[in-house]
Design a protein around this motif. Structure first.
Motif, PDB file in Angstrom:
ATOM      1  N   LEU A  31     -23.972 -33.648  15.390  1.00 48.35           N
ATOM      2  CA  LEU A  31     -22.618 -33.737  15.948  1.00 48.35           C
ATOM      3  C   LEU A  31     -21.875 -34.940  15.394  1.00 48.35           C
ATOM      4  O   LEU A  31     -20.671 -34.873  15.130  1.00 48.35           O
ATOM      5  CB  LEU A  31     -22.690 -33.802  17.474  1.00 48.35           C
ATOM      6  N   ILE A  34     -20.430 -34.058  12.208  1.00 47.30           N
ATOM      7  CA  ILE A  34     -19.197 -33.273  12.346  1.00 47.30           C
ATOM      8  C   ILE A  34     -18.009 -34.202  12.571  1.00 47.30           C
ATOM      9  O   ILE A  34     -16.932 -34.002  12.002  1.00 47.30           O
ATOM     10  CB  ILE A  34     -19.332 -32.273  13.508  1.00 47.30           C
ATOM     11  N   VAL A  38     -14.650 -34.313  10.242  1.00 45.52           N
ATOM     12  CA  VAL A  38     -13.297 -34.065  10.744  1.00 45.52           C
ATOM     13  C   VAL A  38     -12.417 -35.291  10.512  1.00 45.52           C
ATOM     14  O   VAL A  38     -11.249 -35.166  10.122  1.00 45.52           O
ATOM     15  CB  VAL A  38     -13.344 -33.659  12.229  1.00 45.52           C
ATOM     16  N   ALA A  61     -17.158 -28.682   8.310  1.00 42.67           N
ATOM     17  CA  ALA A  61     -17.339 -28.766   9.755  1.00 42.67           C
ATOM     18  C   ALA A  61     -17.574 -27.390  10.355  1.00 42.67           C
ATOM     19  O   ALA A  61     -18.353 -27.237  11.290  1.00 42.67           O
ATOM     20  CB  ALA A  61     -16.121 -29.425  10.389  1.00 42.67           C
ATOM     21  N   MET A  65     -22.009 -27.091   8.932  1.00 46.46           N
ATOM     22  CA  MET A  65     -22.597 -27.777  10.083  1.00 46.46           C
ATOM     23  C   MET A  65     -23.017 -26.797  11.161  1.00 46.46           C
ATOM     24  O   MET A  65     -23.921 -27.076  11.941  1.00 46.46           O
ATOM     25  CB  MET A  65     -21.618 -28.803  10.642  1.00 46.46           C
TER      26      MET A  65
ATOM     27  N   SER B 129     -13.013 -22.136  13.717  1.00 44.74           N
ATOM     28  CA  SER B 129     -14.392 -22.352  13.299  1.00 44.74           C
ATOM     29  C   SER B 129     -15.004 -23.545  14.022  1.00 44.74           C
ATOM     30  O   SER B 129     -16.214 -23.609  14.197  1.00 44.74           O
ATOM     31  CB  SER B 129     -14.469 -22.527  11.786  1.00 44.74           C
ATOM     32  N   ILE B 130     -14.169 -24.499  14.476  1.00 38.03           N
ATOM     33  CA  ILE B 130     -14.710 -25.599  15.285  1.00 38.03           C
ATOM     34  C   ILE B 130     -15.076 -25.089  16.683  1.00 38.03           C
ATOM     35  O   ILE B 130     -16.020 -25.563  17.305  1.00 38.03           O
ATOM     36  CB  ILE B 130     -13.680 -26.746  15.398  1.00 38.03           C
ATOM     37  N   TYR B 133     -18.657 -24.410  18.173  1.00 41.04           N
ATOM     38  CA  TYR B 133     -19.545 -25.426  18.733  1.00 41.04           C
ATOM     39  C   TYR B 133     -19.538 -25.397  20.252  1.00 41.04           C
ATOM     40  O   TYR B 133     -20.557 -25.701  20.866  1.00 41.04           O
ATOM     41  CB  TYR B 133     -19.145 -26.814  18.240  1.00 41.04           C
ATOM     42  N   LEU B 137     -23.187 -25.236  21.661  1.00 47.90           N
ATOM     43  CA  LEU B 137     -23.703 -26.371  22.424  1.00 47.90           C
ATOM     44  C   LEU B 137     -23.956 -25.991  23.874  1.00 47.90           C
ATOM     45  O   LEU B 137     -24.928 -26.448  24.477  1.00 47.90           O
ATOM     46  CB  LEU B 137     -22.719 -27.538  22.353  1.00 47.90           C
TER      47      LEU B 137
END
Lengths: 181, 348
Positions: A31, A34, A38, A61, A65, B129-130, B133, B137
């Motif tokens: 993380l 990442i 960013v 990212a 990742m 795409s972020i 997470y 998570l």
């Protein structure tokens, strides 16, 4: 304004990188990486390279990742034991790192062929020209050969991965036996 | 325009768009419940308010008042971060969507778009795409095998279908020659419906691929394997309760709306009139401001309607079918579409 943003995100970037090394749990390190990616994208944006920034977020990212965290989750990798290394590594290692970074920074600062980039300057001065056009012109004229060679390289990597992951179909008897067991 | 004016206007736009977006999310949930109800020959919510119209508000109040349970075995920092990440990414991408006509408003101000970015399309793809997470998570930090399975399925599915999604948009970008969403829409505006990318632009194959990939990207039926109730109890949000669960829920519907907005902008001519200049143009400022908004909302609404319709009709895919479909059908089809579009553009 640009300077404030630069300082904030450069700070994020460095903080993330240091956190990446300190954390003992793989997922925290992933993380942090990442966060570094960013913040780097924001720095690109400040330099006027919006396409590069978007590509950085999508490719690094967003795709690479995700695979990292995917593997960490799949293997359920646990916490690593914390070691400080040997005394020799500590006493020589840190000064060596500082020296190498100093040399690299000096070389980059003195390289004549690299132009000066200012915050808030765009990459292009022609009005109406986006840096996607600029980038693609360079990629498909000046750097055509390296560009194509890179894509062939990636193709070879894909083929290698497929060859490694492929089941051995030449011996159907054997594979049937394996599934029976 | 001074910095302060710019800042205040931006703040106002962000506030208004966020409120409208959240209301849109709430009423999309109601739309889904009503429509699926009618498809299954029942009424859906009908008790709170006329036609059940106040149901979303009551549901929201309920999520706030429920007890917030955090199981003991979870990895707390990530468990708490995950819903924020999911909802945040779902809400951010609306910031680059132009939802009304340009050049209306005082001075250089763009009243109907928060930020006019040169690479708007890529920003939306990047933020989406972020958003993966959030789900990944959540599943991992919950310390629950169902959650983990849901999260793994979801990451694999999102990575696979993002490729097809991105490639399906290349045809449209080739035609417009820009990644700016305003430019892409204006390129389709000349002849109303006939010049939309979906019809006149001959991008119906791309639209089909986009539709399929978008359903998979938002974890919606028939690709809702990450939260398949019959196999995984709840998937990645099994261990979440109260408002945190509601945040995942809102993120899913927010993503649906964003995907609908992108489809509208890229294939259905955005805020422009489907009849072109058939009925003439008006000089009245109110007409020029409100009609584009109406068309935009109507197009997004029909996309959401289709979403719910598909959910009420199609059964869920099996996992291997999902992967085969994405990699062996959609992706080659998308590449063929790019080749065909480029050849056509080169020939012309």
């Amino acid at each position: 304004m640009h300077l404030i943003l630069f300082l904030v995100f450069a700070g994020f970037c460095l903080g993330g990188a240091i956190n990446l090394l300190i954390q003992s749990h793989p997922i925290n390190s992933a993380l942090s990486l990442i966060v570094v990616m960013v913040s780097l994208a924001v720095l690109y944006l400040l330099l006027g390279a919006e396409f590069l920034a978007a590509a950085q977020v999508i490719v690094y990212a967003g795709a690479i990742m995700v695979l990292f965290t995917f593997v960490v989750m799949l293997l359920n990798a646990g916490r690593e034991a914390r070691t400080m290394g040997s005394r020799a590594a500590r006493s020589i290692g840190f000064p060596a790192v500082v020296a190498i970074l100093a040399v690299i920074a000096t070389v980059i600062l003195h390289a004549q062929s690299l132009g000066v980039a200012r915050l808030s300057d765009g990459l292009t001065n022609v009005p109406g020209q986006t840096n996607i056009e600029l980038l693609s012109t360079v990629l498909f004229t000046k750097l055509l050969l390296p560009f194509e060679v890179t894509s062939v390289l990636i193709l070879i990597a894909i083929l290698g991965a497929v060859a490694l992951a492929r089941h051995d179909d030449t011996d159907p008897q054997g594979s049937a036996e394996r599934t029976d067991k | 325009m001074t910095i302060l004016q710019f800042f205040l206007w931006s703040l106002l736009k962000v506030a208004v768009v966020t409120v409208v977006m959240l209301l849109g999310v709430a009423y999309t949930v109601l739309l889904e419940r009503k429509l699926v109800g009618r498809i299954q020959n029942r009424w859906g919510p009908s008790r709170v308010g006329p036609f059940g119209l106040l149901q979303p508000l009551v549901d929201g109040a309920k999520s706030f008042l429920k007890e917030d349970i955090i199981p003991t075995g979870v990895y707390r920092p990530l468990y708490l971060l995950a819903p924020i990440l999911a909802l945040g990414c779902a809400l951010i991408s609306i910031g680059v969507v132009p939802f009304g006509a340009p050049n209306i408003g005082p001075g250089p101000l763009d009243l109907f778009e928060i930020a006019n970015v040169n690479v708007g399309l890529l920003v939306i793809l990047g933020v989406t795409s972020i958003g993966v997470y959030g789900i990944a998570l959540a599943g991992w930090s919950s310390n629950n095998k169902y959650s983990l399975l849901g999260a793994l399925r979801s990451s694999a599915q999102l990575v696979s279908y993002e490729l097809a999604l991105g490639l399906s948009l290349v045809g449209v970008v080739l035609r417009a020659g820009s990644l700016n969403l305003r430019v892409i829409v204006e390129q389709q505006a000349t002849n109303g419906m006939l010049s939309w990318n979906l019809f006149g632009g001959m991008q119906f194959v791309a639209f089909f691929i986009y539709l399929m990939a978008a359903y998979a990207e938002t974890n919606r039926s028939p690709f809702d394997l990450p939260e398949a109730e019959s196999e995984l109890t709840g998937g990645y949000h099994t261990e979440y309760s109260s408002m945190k669960f509601a945040m995942f829920f809102m993120a899913e519907y927010g993503n649906m709306i964003t995907v609908g907005c992108v489809a509208t902008l890229l294939f259905l001519g955005g805020w422009t009139n489907p009849f072109g200049n058939l009925f003439g143009t008006s000089n009245n400022i109110l007409v020029r401001a409100l009609f584009p908004l109406f068309w935009f909302v109507l197009k997004v609404f029909s996309f959401l309607f289709l979403y719910v319709w598909v959910r009420g009709t199609l059964p869920r895919f099996r996992y291997d079918q999902l992967m085969n479909y994405g990699w062996r059908w959609l992706m080659p089809l998308a590449i063929l579409n790019i080749v065909a579009t480029s050849l056509w553009l080169a020939y012309r």
